[in-house]
Design an enzyme around this catalytic site. Structure first.
Site, mmCIF file in Angstrom:
data_model
loop_
_atom_site.group_PDB
_atom_site.id
_atom_site.type_symbol
_atom_site.label_atom_id
_atom_site.label_comp_id
_atom_site.label_asym_id
_atom_site.label_seq_id
_atom_site.Cartn_x
_atom_site.Cartn_y
_atom_site.Cartn_z
ATOM 1 N NE ARG A 1 -10.075 -22.114 -12.897
ATOM 2 C CZ ARG A 1 -10.205 -23.219 -13.594
ATOM 3 N NH1 ARG A 1 -11.187 -24.069 -13.327
ATOM 4 N NH2 ARG A 1 -9.346 -23.520 -14.557
ATOM 5 C CG ASP A 2 -8.370 -26.552 -12.389
ATOM 6 O OD1 ASP A 2 -9.419 -27.106 -12.040
ATOM 7 O OD2 ASP A 2 -7.659 -26.976 -13.318
ATOM 8 C CG HIS B 1 -5.271 -27.430 -17.664
ATOM 9 N ND1 HIS B 1 -5.467 -26.254 -16.972
ATOM 10 C CD2 HIS B 1 -5.910 -28.369 -16.935
ATOM 11 C CE1 HIS B 1 -6.188 -26.481 -15.891
ATOM 12 N NE2 HIS B 1 -6.471 -27.774 -15.843
ATOM 13 C CG HIS C 1 -6.598 -32.583 -14.406
ATOM 14 N ND1 HIS C 1 -7.469 -32.446 -13.356
ATOM 15 C CD2 HIS C 1 -6.551 -31.373 -15.004
ATOM 16 C CE1 HIS C 1 -7.946 -31.214 -13.339
ATOM 17 N NE2 HIS C 1 -7.411 -30.533 -14.325
ATOM 18 C CB CYS D 1 -13.409 -31.678 -13.276
ATOM 19 S SG CYS D 1 -14.816 -31.150 -14.269
ATOM 20 C CG ASN E 1 -5.336 -28.962 -11.837
ATOM 21 O OD1 ASN E 1 -5.597 -28.721 -12.997
ATOM 22 N ND2 ASN E 1 -6.209 -28.771 -10.858
HETATM 23 ZN ZN ZN Z 1 -7.529 -28.550 -14.300
#
Ligand code: ZN
Length: 310
Positions: A20-21, A212, A214, A245, A254
């Site tokens: 997803r990310d 989470h 990055h 993003c 990430n």
């Molecule tokens: Zn992320």
């Protein structure tokens, strides 16, 4: 046998967010059957948590327009929790028609970033989640909540700790079992993480905390270690280090799952992930990248793990 050998092994849980990310904002389309294969390989690696896709409108995120097909196509390994991100009620209703186990919500700790990301205030985002949460829990699925830009925002700068705390409490009040604090633009540093996550762990009893990170400024792993020291045991990461993003300046990659699993395992912390099998998932990404090399931002040009690097 010495005392260390008798001591129970420390454990950490990896939440694989790459499908997803990692893939959401890539300009190339990762073919549906390869996504399914990637997720199946991740399941086979011993990964217990996988964020599979997102139910954001296909016009906004065309890379994940196949969310339903992917969720219906994967082999669901018993004991693995498969999650999907939803932005609103409509997305949630679509997600609940699939065999997804867990619904992930997201809101930014920065008003400016939330406006850019979803076009509304933090308060409106949180208010909108209440009906979604009721629906998800009534359907017997679980809930995860993201607080993104929790460690700083490129538009607003520092984020008040009290705001992050109150957002996490709002999630908890809705029945969200786990809150993931995101360093969306890589602005955190280990000392900041240690202080903030330490405080959050102290204040938020009864909520599972996840981190989470990055890797925009190369501090992803150092921050993960600081979070571990502060008591966090759940970490999001992305296979191959895919991700970014577009609504946050400077947001890149990430933390790579291979790097994180390697660090934790080398430190004697059990992740339950079979490293060789994880590399089979990474290899699949490389295979797809080889066919459209300019379309994907994988690990920002750093060398990719291979069997020779074990
Ligand atoms: Zn992320």
């Amino acid at each position: 046998m010495n005392q260390t050998e008798n001591a129970p092994k420390e454990k950490a849980v990896i939440v694989e967010v790459g499908p997803r990310d990692g893939l959401q904002y890539e300009s190339g389309f990762f073919p549906t059957e390869r996504k399914i294969e990637l997720i199946d390989r991740l399941s086979a690696s011993g990964m217990k948590r996988i964020e599979v896709t997102s139910f954001v409108h296909p016009k906004v995120i065309p890379a994940l327009r196949d969310a339903v097909e992917v969720l219906n196509g994967i082999h669901k390994e018993p004991g693995v929790v498969y999650s999907a991100l939803v932005p609103n009620l409509k997305g949630c209703q679509r997600a609940l028609e699939t065999p997804v186990d867990d619904i992930a919500l997201f809101v930014s700790a920065s008003e400016a970033h939330n406006q850019k990301n979803v076009g509304m205030s933090i308060a409106d985002s949180l208010a909108g989640f209440e009906e979604i949460a009721r629906l998800v829990l009534a359907a017997g699925r679980s809930l995860r909540g993201y607080v993104v830009t929790a460690f700083g925002c490129p538009y607003e700068g520092a984020i008040p700790e009290e705001r992050v705390l109150s957002m996490a409490r709002a999630y908890a009040d809705m029945g969200v079992a786990e809150v993931s604090f995101g360093d969306t633009t890589g602005m955190a540093n280990p000392r900041m993480v240690s202080e903030k996550m330490g405080r959050l762990a102290q204040e938020l009893k009864g909520v599972r905390l996840a981190a989470h990170f990055h890797n925009s400024r190369g501090l992803g792993l150092a921050n993960a270690y600081a979070a571990y020291q502060a008591g966090v045991r759940i970490f999001d990461s992305s296979v191959g280090g895919l991700g970014g993003c577009p609504t946050a300046v400077g947001a890149m990659g990430n933390v790579a799952t291979e790097d994180l699993v390697n660090m934790l395992e080398e430190m004697g912390i059990d992740t339950g992930v079979d490293f060789a099998k994880l590399l089979e998932a990474t290899a699949l990404i490389e295979e797809v990248l080889a066919t459209q090399p300019a379309s994907f931002t994988c690990r920002q040009g750093r060398p990719v793990w291979g069997p020779s690097t074990i």
